[in-house]
Every structure is written in structure tokens, then in C-alpha cells.
Scaffold this motif. Sequence first.
Motif, PDB file in Angstrom:
ATOM      1  N   UNK A 119      53.244  41.853  32.574  1.00  0.00           N
ATOM      2  CA  UNK A 119      52.946  41.243  33.876  1.00  0.00           C
ATOM      3  C   UNK A 119      51.626  40.471  33.826  1.00  0.00           C
ATOM      4  N   UNK A 120      51.701  39.225  34.191  1.00  0.00           N
ATOM      5  CA  UNK A 120      50.547  38.321  34.057  1.00  0.00           C
ATOM      6  C   UNK A 120      49.537  38.535  35.177  1.00  0.00           C
ATOM      7  N   UNK A 121      48.281  38.229  34.898  1.00  0.00           N
ATOM      8  CA  UNK A 121      47.266  38.260  35.950  1.00  0.00           C
ATOM      9  C   UNK A 121      47.490  37.093  36.912  1.00  0.00           C
ATOM     10  N   UNK A 122      46.884  37.187  38.079  1.00  0.00           N
ATOM     11  CA  UNK A 122      46.970  36.068  39.023  1.00  0.00           C
ATOM     12  C   UNK A 122      46.242  34.838  38.487  1.00  0.00           C
ATOM     13  N   UNK A 123      45.163  35.080  37.745  1.00  0.00           N
ATOM     14  CA  UNK A 123      44.379  33.974  37.217  1.00  0.00           C
ATOM     15  C   UNK A 123      43.912  34.316  35.804  1.00  0.00           C
ATOM     16  N   UNK A 124      43.634  33.280  35.047  1.00  0.00           N
ATOM     17  CA  UNK A 124      43.043  33.427  33.719  1.00  0.00           C
ATOM     18  C   UNK A 124      41.787  32.562  33.688  1.00  0.00           C
ATOM     19  N   UNK A 125      40.712  33.118  33.177  1.00  0.00           N
ATOM     20  CA  UNK A 125      39.442  32.397  33.070  1.00  0.00           C
ATOM     21  C   UNK A 125      38.922  32.538  31.642  1.00  0.00           C
ATOM     22  N   UNK A 126      38.170  31.560  31.202  1.00  0.00           N
ATOM     23  CA  UNK A 126      37.625  31.590  29.844  1.00  0.00           C
ATOM     24  C   UNK A 126      36.515  32.626  29.700  1.00  0.00           C
ATOM     25  N   UNK A 127      35.719  32.799  30.772  1.00  0.00           N
ATOM     26  CA  UNK A 127      34.605  33.741  30.719  1.00  0.00           C
ATOM     27  C   UNK A 127      34.297  34.244  32.128  1.00  0.00           C
ATOM     28  N   UNK A 128      33.329  35.130  32.232  1.00  0.00           N
ATOM     29  CA  UNK A 128      32.994  35.732  33.520  1.00  0.00           C
ATOM     30  C   UNK A 128      32.487  34.699  34.515  1.00  0.00           C
ATOM     31  N   UNK A 129      31.730  33.718  34.049  1.00  0.00           N
ATOM     32  CA  UNK A 129      31.223  32.687  34.948  1.00  0.00           C
ATOM     33  C   UNK A 129      32.365  31.924  35.597  1.00  0.00           C
ATOM     34  N   UNK A 130      33.365  31.554  34.820  1.00  0.00           N
ATOM     35  CA  UNK A 130      34.527  30.848  35.362  1.00  0.00           C
ATOM     36  C   UNK A 130      35.304  31.740  36.331  1.00  0.00           C
ATOM     37  N   UNK A 131      35.398  33.024  36.031  1.00  0.00           N
ATOM     38  CA  UNK A 131      36.086  33.949  36.942  1.00  0.00           C
ATOM     39  C   UNK A 131      35.346  34.026  38.280  1.00  0.00           C
ATOM     40  N   UNK A 132      34.033  34.125  38.220  1.00  0.00           N
ATOM     41  CA  UNK A 132      33.240  34.180  39.452  1.00  0.00           C
ATOM     42  C   UNK A 132      33.393  32.885  40.245  1.00  0.00           C
ATOM     43  N   UNK A 133      33.350  31.757  39.563  1.00  0.00           N
ATOM     44  CA  UNK A 133      33.535  30.473  40.262  1.00  0.00           C
ATOM     45  C   UNK A 133      34.892  30.415  40.948  1.00  0.00           C
ATOM     46  N   UNK A 134      35.911  30.976  40.316  1.00  0.00           N
ATOM     47  CA  UNK A 134      37.244  31.014  40.903  1.00  0.00           C
ATOM     48  C   UNK A 134      37.232  31.842  42.198  1.00  0.00           C
ATOM     49  N   UNK A 135      36.548  32.954  42.177  1.00  0.00           N
ATOM     50  CA  UNK A 135      36.460  33.792  43.370  1.00  0.00           C
ATOM     51  C   UNK A 135      35.624  33.123  44.463  1.00  0.00           C
ATOM     52  N   UNK A 136      34.558  32.448  44.071  1.00  0.00           N
ATOM     53  CA  UNK A 136      33.731  31.730  45.047  1.00  0.00           C
ATOM     54  C   UNK A 136      34.531  30.602  45.704  1.00  0.00           C
ATOM     55  N   UNK A 137      35.363  29.927  44.947  1.00  0.00           N
ATOM     56  CA  UNK A 137      36.175  28.847  45.505  1.00  0.00           C
ATOM     57  C   UNK A 137      37.144  29.398  46.555  1.00  0.00           C
ATOM     58  N   UNK A 138      37.624  30.607  46.332  1.00  0.00           N
ATOM     59  CA  UNK A 138      38.544  31.229  47.276  1.00  0.00           C
ATOM     60  C   UNK A 138      37.851  31.559  48.599  1.00  0.00           C
TER      61      UNK A 138
END
Length: 140
Positions: A119-138
Motif C-alpha cells: 500500500x502506497x503512501x499518500x505522498x512521496x518526498x525526496x527528503x524531510x524538507x520536501x515533506x514539510x513543504x508539502x504539509x505547509x502547502x496543505x
Amino acid sequence: MTAPLALFDLDNTQAGLVRLRERGWRIGIVTNGRDDTQTATIMHAQLGDLVDGWAVSGAEGVKKPETELFAIAARRCGAELGSGGWMVGDSAKADVGGGRSAGLRTIWIDRGRAWPGGPAPERIAHDATAAIESLLAESR
């Protein structure tokens, strides 16, 4: 969020966590390992004051992907698993699988790897910074 220090740019991660908290996010760390080692890592990275709580498997007697470790961290952050949330991590089984079992949406930090299946994740990010940016955009 859980990730060994080598998986993220510390300055950008710290700044991102500050921005998430400014937008009302509660942040917890769920990590496997020895209590003394993991707690020292959290403190050395100066993350202790940037998160609302954490749960270390060595202290709690339960490991990711078991739901109880996620529940302990959520309670320490003043939340319950049923209220939603995200798990960000680099382990398909422990972080994505465990997070999904705990009712959390997930972001997998790929570190340049292909998704291993399941089962795949909702999102894939290259690193923690990109993951945080994804959450901030939300949260705009």
C-alpha cells in the motif's frame, strides 16, 4: 516525523518545524531504538523544543509498526490517532505501514529509492524538507 539525522538538512528541517507549529500543527516523533540513543539524537538535533512530544520504542516496550507507539506519541502531543494526522518517514514498513495502520496519512521519504511495493503512501518526498513543504502547502 522520524528520520536519522543524515536524512535531512537540519537547519531547513528545524525552520520547517517552526513554520508548521506557527500554523497550528502538533508535531511528534515516533522512533525505534534505544531510549538513551534516540533521546540524545533528538536533543543534539535541537528538536526537543520544536516538537510537542515523542515516543521511543526502547522506552515504551513497543516498536513501529505497532499502532501503540503511534498512540503514545499522539497522546503526548495532546491528540488522539482518530483525529487524523500524518506520519513522515523513510521506512516503507515501519513508517508508512505503521502510520497507515494507526489511521494516519503518510509521506515516504524515498532518498532516491523506488517504492518497494505494498500500500502506497499518500505522498512521496525526496527528503524531510520536501515533506514539510508539502504539509505547509496543505495548510495554506
